[in-house]
Design an enzyme around this catalytic site. Structure first.
Site, short mmCIF file in Angstrom:
data_model
loop_
_atom_site.label_atom_id
_atom_site.label_comp_id
_atom_site.label_asym_id
_atom_site.label_seq_id
_atom_site.Cartn_x
_atom_site.Cartn_y
_atom_site.Cartn_z
CG ASP A 82 43.96 24.69 32.45
OD1 ASP A 82 44.92 25.42 32.18
OD2 ASP A 82 42.96 24.59 31.71
CG HIS A 83 43.31 28.90 33.37
ND1 HIS A 83 43.86 30.10 33.00
CD2 HIS A 83 43.16 28.18 32.22
CE1 HIS A 83 44.02 30.12 31.69
NE2 HIS A 83 43.61 28.97 31.19
CD GLU A 134 46.02 33.80 31.47
OE1 GLU A 134 45.76 32.62 31.80
OE2 GLU A 134 45.14 34.61 31.12
CG HIS A 209 45.93 29.06 27.62
ND1 HIS A 209 45.29 28.54 28.72
CD2 HIS A 209 47.26 29.07 27.93
CE1 HIS A 209 46.18 28.26 29.65
NE2 HIS A 209 47.39 28.58 29.21
N GLY A 210 43.25 28.04 24.43
CA GLY A 210 42.12 28.18 23.50
C GLY A 210 42.32 27.41 22.22
N GLY A 211 42.79 26.17 22.32
CA GLY A 211 43.11 25.39 21.12
C GLY A 211 41.89 24.94 20.32
CG ASN A 231 46.49 24.71 27.29
OD1 ASN A 231 47.54 24.08 27.26
ND2 ASN A 231 46.21 25.59 28.22
CB THR A 234 35.93 23.78 24.26
OG1 THR A 234 36.23 24.80 25.22
CG2 THR A 234 34.48 23.91 23.85
#
Ligand code: 13P
Length: 292
Positions: A82-83, A134, A209-211, A231, A234
């Site tokens: 990831d990132h 990205e 992103h930020g699912g 994704n 958290t």
């Protein structure tokens, strides 16, 4: 089965309008929960790893764990970084057996991001692994990267087109469309108009992103528009901790560790299965394996 590249299965997912869950693993047990949840539903899955987690456990350990878990199931599993802003880390992951990586140059000016992304694309194409890249700036906290509300920035449509044209074989493209990493403070404001313009112009699968915290409606809308990779990090981290904490609260005298490991695994796996059902990828293992 052996680890697969996410590129062909994401193309298939986008074409058939479902999303493949990409969960950030934390340790062996969390990777096991991701893969077990996917295997129980016959769904392809992506196990992704944050740079901090790679550095914590070591490249070879993570690659060995995930490869071993994937070998035990019939569902296709991709191992993704990831990132990542550090090309050296990307090289080491490729050498250790990752099947795809993300280069995140989103903090750079567009021309520099493009130049570096194309450089990494050269590496990944030569190694036969997939690349995610990205543009724009996705808000929130991911790993050690903090992008506050003022600094988050939607992707520019013309830049998206120019960017992807330079990397025709890009496995997945991550334009910032208003989602953010971490828990949302209200409902996420997704720029559907921008997403629709991007997917009308670009056939590369899109990463959402930020699912964590998106509603089912938001997932369905984005997946229908072309987000093939979804994704989640958290929520997985929260359940990793709550799996232990809740059992300790229920049974304070319990000192045997294995029930905690099992409770943690069950909590994470249940969420993986819920998401896979929501994203529509249950039962897609065979077609994804065929694509790979
Ligand atoms: P969340 O942490 O919001 O689930 O986002 C995960 C993600 O996009 C990882 O890159």
């Amino acid at each position: 089965m052996p680890l697969v590249s996410m590129a062909p299965m994401l193309r298939q997912a986008r074409a058939n309008r479902y999303g493949i869950a990409a969960y950030n693993m934390i340790d062996f047990n969390s990777a096991r929960a991701i893969i077990d949840g996917a295997a129980d539903l016959d769904a392809p899955v992506i196990v992704q790893v944050s740079v901090k987690t790679v550095k914590h456990w070591g490249y070879a350990h993570i690659a060995t764990w995930v490869r071993m878990l994937a070998n035990d199931v019939a569902t296709p599993v991709a191992l993704h970084l990831d990132h990542c802003t550090d090309i050296d880390v990307i090289r080491r992951c490729i050498d250790a057996g990752w099947t795809s990586v993300m280069f995140d140059g989103s903090a750079l000016p567009f021309a520099d991001n493009l130049e570096k992304s194309v450089q990494v694309y050269g590496l990944t194409e030569a190694a036969g692994v997939g690349l995610e890249a990205e543009i724009g700036a996705i808000g929130g906290v991911e790993d050690d990267k903090v992008v506050n509300d003022d600094a988050s920035r939607l992707a520019d449509f013309d830049e998206c087109v120019k960017f992807v044209a330079e990397m025709p074989n890009l496995a997945v493209f991550a334009p910032a469309i208003g989602t953010a990493h971490g828990f949302y403070k209200g409902e996420a404001k997704i720029a559907y108009g921008l997403l629709d313009r991007i997917t009308a112009a670009i056939s590369t699968p899109i990463a959402l992103h930020g699912g964590t915290g998106l509603t089912d409606d938001q997932f369905h809308r984005c997946i229908a528009a072309g987000c093939g990779k979804v994704n989640i990090s958290t929520m997985h981290k929260r359940l990793f901790i709550e799996g232990f904490v809740n059992l300790k609260a229920e049974r304070p005298r319990l000192e045997e560790p294995l029930p905690f490991i099992s409770a943690q695994h069950a909590a994470m796996k249940a969420d993986v299965m819920t998401c896979i059902r929501t994203f529509g990828s249950a039962g897609r293992a065979a077609e994804a394996a065929h694509a790979a």
